[in-house]
Motif scaffolding. Structure first.
Motif, PDB file in Angstrom:
ATOM      1  N   ASN A 136     -28.981  62.556   4.532  1.00  0.00           N
ATOM      2  CA  ASN A 136     -28.334  61.972   3.364  1.00  0.00           C
ATOM      3  C   ASN A 136     -27.112  61.202   3.864  1.00  0.00           C
ATOM      4  O   ASN A 136     -25.993  61.687   3.838  1.00  0.00           O
ATOM      5  CB  ASN A 136     -27.954  63.078   2.377  1.00  0.00           C
ATOM      6  N   ASN A 137     -27.397  60.007   4.371  1.00  0.00           N
ATOM      7  CA  ASN A 137     -26.353  59.191   4.988  1.00  0.00           C
ATOM      8  C   ASN A 137     -25.217  58.889   4.030  1.00  0.00           C
ATOM      9  O   ASN A 137     -24.061  58.831   4.406  1.00  0.00           O
ATOM     10  CB  ASN A 137     -26.948  57.872   5.486  1.00  0.00           C
ATOM     11  N   TYR A 138     -25.572  58.671   2.784  1.00  0.00           N
ATOM     12  CA  TYR A 138     -24.554  58.336   1.794  1.00  0.00           C
ATOM     13  C   TYR A 138     -23.613  59.517   1.581  1.00  0.00           C
ATOM     14  O   TYR A 138     -22.395  59.373   1.581  1.00  0.00           O
ATOM     15  CB  TYR A 138     -25.220  57.926   0.484  1.00  0.00           C
ATOM     16  N   GLN A 139     -24.217  60.698   1.437  1.00  0.00           N
ATOM     17  CA  GLN A 139     -23.407  61.913   1.250  1.00  0.00           C
ATOM     18  C   GLN A 139     -22.548  62.174   2.490  1.00  0.00           C
ATOM     19  O   GLN A 139     -21.359  62.488   2.388  1.00  0.00           O
ATOM     20  CB  GLN A 139     -24.355  63.095   0.952  1.00  0.00           C
TER      21      GLN A 139
ATOM     22  N   SER B  81     -19.703  59.771   2.645  1.00  0.00           N
ATOM     23  CA  SER B  81     -18.666  60.135   1.674  1.00  0.00           C
ATOM     24  C   SER B  81     -17.750  61.210   2.253  1.00  0.00           C
ATOM     25  O   SER B  81     -16.531  61.137   2.129  1.00  0.00           O
ATOM     26  CB  SER B  81     -19.276  60.669   0.372  1.00  0.00           C
ATOM     27  N   LEU B  82     -18.360  62.211   2.904  1.00  0.00           N
ATOM     28  CA  LEU B  82     -17.565  63.290   3.508  1.00  0.00           C
ATOM     29  C   LEU B  82     -16.606  62.739   4.562  1.00  0.00           C
ATOM     30  O   LEU B  82     -15.416  63.076   4.583  1.00  0.00           O
ATOM     31  CB  LEU B  82     -18.483  64.310   4.198  1.00  0.00           C
TER      32      LEU B  82
ATOM     33  N   SER C  43     -16.991  64.459  -2.876  1.00  0.00           N
ATOM     34  CA  SER C  43     -18.430  64.590  -2.651  1.00  0.00           C
ATOM     35  C   SER C  43     -18.965  65.989  -2.930  1.00  0.00           C
ATOM     36  O   SER C  43     -20.149  66.151  -3.175  1.00  0.00           O
ATOM     37  CB  SER C  43     -18.804  64.138  -1.247  1.00  0.00           C
TER      38      SER C  43
ATOM     39  N   GLN D 290     -31.969  55.855  -1.115  1.00  0.00           N
ATOM     40  CA  GLN D 290     -30.856  56.794  -1.342  1.00  0.00           C
ATOM     41  C   GLN D 290     -29.612  56.104  -1.893  1.00  0.00           C
ATOM     42  O   GLN D 290     -28.809  56.744  -2.553  1.00  0.00           O
ATOM     43  CB  GLN D 290     -30.547  57.588  -0.075  1.00  0.00           C
TER      44      GLN D 290
END
Lengths: 315, 233
Positions: free
Chosen positions: A131-134, A137-138, B152, B173
């Motif tokens: 989950n590259n987006y998640q 974000s981190l 997040s 995604q």
């Protein structure tokens, strides 16, 4: 004579592209196609998948496409010619990979994509990606926190043809752009490369002045390694650099107090699960999973870096 | 030898010509995007921003599908907190949902609460209301997000909490992530803009909302409200 030597060398070169496992004819074959192992991340993909394949009773063949779509296409041809039972692929391009996957499917060979998505559904059996987006974000949240929510920063992005480059950049900006005092002074691609990142960062420091750059956020770890090297050479000891992947190099840099954070992609787990699902598909004709499967990333900082090894975090 | 050179030159010329043709033919003509315009209330012509697919989805489905799904699935927050603290995975399997096996569990919750205090009142990005769940005992039981930057660990609560949204139904995604942004913008613009956080201190509220959890400790019990009413207000 020269011709013969050249011929021998060329043959050796071609052969070196294939690392062939035990060649017992009776075991079904899983072909594992990845980018160049010069990035340890992709070596982990190949190692984890081949270990699981062996464990589940398959032969395997590892082919590197070096992010070259022609080489990748040839790798799929090899898999088809060898009548592979399944293909595990970390692909060379979101659009360019659609056709080879369809070609394999037409030949009755299911493809399980790992790490990178393609721009089609219904062709591969599975697309298992971090989950590259998640994860981005981190990393961006930590970056903003370390920057004190303000200051000039530089972004180095990955290779444009790779979906992940865009996804991570978007993940970074969806967080950072919410803070009005965070100012991006340069955004350039360094194509995932450490040497390119080093030379680009060197030029950026010259152009902007070391004192005008507080942080650098990078699309992957190899670029972060290039950046930190250039920054330290320019005397920027307090620069805030973040990467993405969770490599051992960056782990060590974090432990030395240089790079501040990275997003760990659970790539070893993903590669293993791809083989597990390929095995289920070979045996039952289905996997009981959705095609697109996202695996969440973990933020690595000085607090947990010591537990990281080969893209896996010890419990 | 000379002959060979000439042949070589000829071929080099042919290759260069082919490369030139290939290069010049690789022109993609992208028509200028024609911005749609409208005349606003002040009589000015303004450009209409085209909504992204995710934003359009949020606009089209918020009242008709998202809110009804949350109300139908909502569990009383006091009950939920007790369940989650006892066994988060079991609670997740019972009435939660998650995007994939590695992501947080998300839930729909409702409740009557009293706002005991405001956390990060001076940091508008991170403001939280400290909640006492009914029956009131003056002790903090959880928090409600009332800031501008959705971090997040909580931000997918609505998208994943409603239970009917799946990655396979979206292009990739990024589009799936945009859905989260679109829902949270809706909360920011429609729900959190109604009151100043500091005005809510000491007030009783009724709410529906969503919450994402990887572990059920007090610090993590942060609900995103989708409907909020001040009792007697």
């Amino acid at each position: 004579m020269k011709k013969i030597i050249a011929l021998v060398l060329a043959t050796l070169l071609v052969l070196s592209m294939f690392s062939v496992a035990a060649m017992a004819e009776d075991k079904p074959l899983i072909v594992i196609i990845t980018p160049s192992h010069s990035n340890p991340y992709f070596k982990t993909v190949a190692d984890a998948a081949s270990a699981k394949a062996t464990e589940l009773g398959y032969d395997f063949l590892v082919i590197q496409h070096d992010d070259d779509v022609t080489k990748q296409s040839e790798a799929f041809d090899t898999a088809i010619a060898r009548k592979a039972a399944a293909i595990i692929c970390d692909n060379a391009g979101a659009d360019a990979t659609i056709e080879p996957v369809q070609r394999a499917k037409a030949a009755g060979i299911p493809t399980f994509l790992v790490d990178r998505e393609i721009n089609s559904t219904g062709d591969a059996v599975a697309q298992m990606v971090s989950n590259n987006y998640q994860g981005a974000s981190l990393v961006a949240e930590y970056f903003v926190e370390q920057m004190g929510e303000a200051g000039n920063y530089v972004e180095l992005t990955g290779k444009e043809s790779d979906t992940n480059a865009g996804v991570r950049s978007k993940g970074y900006h969806d967080v950072i752009d919410q803070y009005a005092d965070m100012k991006m002074v340069e955004q350039q691609t360094a194509n995932w490369s450490q040497t390119e990142a080093y030379s680009k960062m060197e030029s950026i420091i010259q152009a902007q002045g070391a004192e005008n750059i507080k942080g650098v956020i990078c699309g992957n770890d190899t670029m972060a390694m290039g950046v930190i090297e250039a920054c330290l050479k320019a005397g920027m000891k307090d620069v805030i650099v973040c990467g993405f992947d969770g490599s051992n190099d960056v782990r060590d840099s974090i432990l030395r107090g240089e790079i501040k954070a990275t997003g760990l992609q659970p790539i070893a787990y993903i590669a293993e699960q791809a083989v597990v699902q390929a095995d289920a598909y070979i045996k039952n004709g289905k996997t009981d999973k959705e095609e697109k499967q996202l695996m969440d990333c973990v933020l690595i900082t000085k607090d947990n870096a010591a537990k990281l090894d080969n893209f896996a975090l010890a419990e | 030898m000379k002959n060979q050179k000439a042949v070589l030159l000829k071929w080099a010329g042919v290759v260069a010509l082919i490369a030139l043709i290939a290069f010049t033919c690789r022109v993609t003509i992208i028509p200028d995007a024609v911005p749609e315009t409208m005349v606003n209330a002040q009589g000015q012509t303004v450009t209409v921003q085209k909504l992204s697919k995710a934003e359009q989805y949020a606009v089209d489905n918020w009242d008709s599908k998202v809110i009804p799904a949350i109300k139908e699935r909502a569990v009383d927050m006091a009950v939920f907190v007790k369940d989650a603290e006892a066994d988060l995975t079991a609670t997740g399997l019972k009435y939660g949902n998650r995007a994939n096996e590695t992501s947080a569990w998300s839930f729909c919750v409702k409740g009557d609460v009293k706002v005991l205090d405001i956390e990060n009142a001076e940091k508008p990005n991170k403001t939280l209301l400290i909640l006492d769940l009914a029956p009131y005992d003056g002790q903090p039981d959880g928090k409600m997000f009332y800031g501008k930057v959705f971090s997040s660990n909580i931000k997918n609560a609505i998208r994943d909490g409603v239970g009917f949204l799946h990655l396979d139904d979206f292009e990739n995604q990024v589009e799936f992530a945009d859905l989260t942004t679109a829902f949270n913008n809706k909360v920011k613009n429609d729900v959190l803009s109604q009151h100043e956080a500091t005005d809510l201190k000491g007030k009783e509220l009724t709410f529906y909302g969503c919450i994402s959890l990887t572990d059920a400790t007090y610090e993590n019990l942060v609900v995103i409200p989708v409907e909020l009413a001040v009792v007697g207000g």
